[in-house]
Design a protein around this motif. Structure first.
Motif, PDB file in Angstrom:
ATOM      1  N   GLN A 141      -0.930  -9.064   5.365  1.00  0.00           N
ATOM      2  CA  GLN A 141      -1.653  -9.365   4.082  1.00  0.00           C
ATOM      3  C   GLN A 141      -0.697  -9.189   2.959  1.00  0.00           C
ATOM      4  O   GLN A 141      -0.816 -10.199   1.969  1.00  0.00           O
ATOM      5  CB  GLN A 141      -2.652  -8.066   3.809  1.00  0.00           C
ATOM      6  N   TYR A 142       0.513  -8.702   2.786  1.00  0.00           N
ATOM      7  CA  TYR A 142       1.222  -8.528   1.589  1.00  0.00           C
ATOM      8  C   TYR A 142       2.489  -9.376   1.777  1.00  0.00           C
ATOM      9  O   TYR A 142       3.010  -9.709   0.712  1.00  0.00           O
ATOM     10  CB  TYR A 142       1.431  -7.078   1.247  1.00  0.00           C
ATOM     11  N   ASP A 305      -5.204  -1.131  -3.434  1.00  0.00           N
ATOM     12  CA  ASP A 305      -3.857  -1.490  -2.883  1.00  0.00           C
ATOM     13  C   ASP A 305      -3.300  -0.237  -2.589  1.00  0.00           C
ATOM     14  O   ASP A 305      -2.682   0.160  -1.594  1.00  0.00           O
ATOM     15  CB  ASP A 305      -2.882  -2.181  -4.046  1.00  0.00           C
TER      16      ASP A 305
END
Length: 481
Positions: A141-142, A305
């Motif tokens: 995802q990051y 997050d």
């Protein structure tokens, strides 16, 4: 370095270094909070709130699920009364083994030791699968990088092996920091939801009998009791505690109250954040992301997050805690002669069960390799199946421990108090047997498998227990207490 500083260093080293006569004894000066941190970290509070609570709400008894944590905590507190009362009379590490052996005899004690080792190894293996999958998704995802989940699991295993090899106080400090972070973000959510009054007022479902008995209360109770897994491991650190007769009981009660209170409050806040009916709908449709979505609604994207990264640290903390417990079971079993004696040695400088820790790490690596080779899914199979195994195993061990407490005090008459030596353990046994029956009845659901698989796994746990009993009988002249 001044003479005072040199003396201070020598003092610290002397506290952590076992003498030649203590080559098979663990050493340390763990206080109440250090042991509590390690035990609460094993419960993986953030992981429970993110994973177990939505399941309890969705397929359990809905918005009243928070009450199940209170019920389970009360039963386990009753168990803890006799468990801690017996602590001064079993001056050995080994937790379930030493308690059950003292009350029910060496064969059943050895059987419980083998079962405990299998139980803690199972839950640790399961969580290795979970952290691999979660980290894989987070990195993708990051960072946009896609790597096999098992690479992350092996990387975590190497870090855990290093920390497990060193003195236990190093692990305690690491777990303390990680625990404060993961609990902090959820407590912040609880405060904000409560202050804002939730989505449509604060939930009162846990006070309404019709809500409590709705859905599947048995499944809800099963999920709740699984969330307390590992709290009894306070006794495993007996030899490394500063004042074990006081530290172990205090840490046990403190861990239970902190875990139970945190789960009940946080699950209630999660329900309140959506409203009773909407919470059940969300937990049913998207249980895996319910907490993250809730945090984003109330704390913003920065909060969501943070939760995703802290979830990884929460799982890591649980793995490290379970590794320490499993290594100490190997150490204790080796010292009574039921495993190779070499595994019962301590490190000359760290005072840690380094050989037992390394053996546990190697065994874990081999089992992970097998799981990968046969293509098992890290979450739906490795995690869910093995955590189910551990839940069942721990419930059996706690029932035996309750029975051992009653028998021990009836036989020895060391303590006269009826509440701590008879009433509380019997009440605790009744509650735990209820949980055990419900867990066995719903075991196929807990492991997400077939009835045949459930029977096979239950038979495997029985086999471990019987193996310990057989070893104790066959080697009765070689075993030592």
């Amino acid at each position: 370095m001044t003479s005072n500083q040199s003396e201070s260093v020598r003092d610290r080293e002397s506290r952590h270094t076992p003498s030649a006569g203590q080559a098979h004894s663990l050493s340390g000066r763990l206080g109440v909070w250090s042991i509590t941190f390690m035990v609460v970290a094993a419960a993986a509070p953030l992981t429970v709130v993110a994973g177990v609570v939505p399941l309890g709400i969705g397929i359990g008894n809905g918005a009243a699920f928070p009450l199940m944590f209170v019920v389970c905590c009360a039963s386990l507190l009753l168990f803890a009364v006799g468990f801690t009362k017996m602590t001064p009379h079993v001056p050995n590490a080994g937790a379930f083994y030493t308690y059950i052996r003292s009350g029910l005899g060496r064969p059943l004690g050895a059987g419980s030791a083998y079962l405990a080792l299998a139980t803690y190894s199972a839950v640790m293996l399961g969580v290795y699968g979970y952290i691999g999958a979660v980290t894989q998704a987070l990195v993708l995802q990051y960072a946009g990088v896609s790597l096999p989940w098992w690479l992350y699991s092996v990387a975590v295993l190497l870090v855990v092996a290093l920390l497990g090899y060193r003195h236990v106080e190093v692990s305690g400090k690491v777990l303390g920091v990680l625990l404060i972070c993961e609990v902090g973000i959820v407590v912040l959510l609880d405060v904000v939801v409560t202050a804002q009054g939730g989505d449509s007022g604060l939930s009162t479902a846990f006070l309404q009998p019709s809500e409590i008995t709705s859905g599947s209360p048995g499944i809800a109770l099963m999920f709740a009791i699984a969330s307390f897994l590992g709290f009894e491991a306070t006794a495993v650190y007996r030899d490394e505690a500063r004042d074990p007769d006081r530290t172990v009981p205090r840490a046990t009660y403190l861990a239970l109250l902190l875990i139970g209170g945190f789960y009940a409050l946080s699950s209630w806040a999660l329900v309140s954040a959506w409203g009773d009916q909407a919470a059940v709908k969300e937990a049913t449709s998207d249980p895996g992301n319910m907490l993250i979505t809730t945090v984003e609604r109330y704390l913003g994207s920065a909060g969501s997050d943070a939760v995703q990264f802290l979830l990884v640290s929460s799982i890591f903390a649980a793995i490290l805690s379970f590794h320490n417990v499993a290594a100490r079971y190997i150490f204790s079993i080796a010292n009574i002669g039921a495993l190779p004696r070499r595994a019962g040695r301590t490190h000359a400088r760290h005072g840690s069960p380094h050989i037992a820790s390394l053996a546990q790490s190697v065994l874990t690596l081999v089992m992970l390799a097998i799981f990968v080779a046969v293509g098992m899914d890290p979450v739906t199979q490795i995690f869910s199946w093995l955590v189910g195994v551990a839940t069942l195993g721990v419930l059996v061990l706690m029932c035996l421990a309750c029975l051992a407490v009653v028998v021990f005090f009836r036989r020895t008459r060391i303590e006269r108090g009826v509440w701590a030596t008879l009433a509380a353990p019997v009440l605790g046994l009744a509650g735990l047997l209820t949980c055990l029956v419900l867990t066995v009845a719903n075991f196929p659901l807990l492991i997400a498998g077939s009835s045949g698989l459930a029977i096979a796994i239950e038979a495997l746990l029985v086999a471990f227990f019987v193996a310990g009993v057989v070893v104790a009988v066959v080697r009765r002249h070689q075993l030592v207490d």
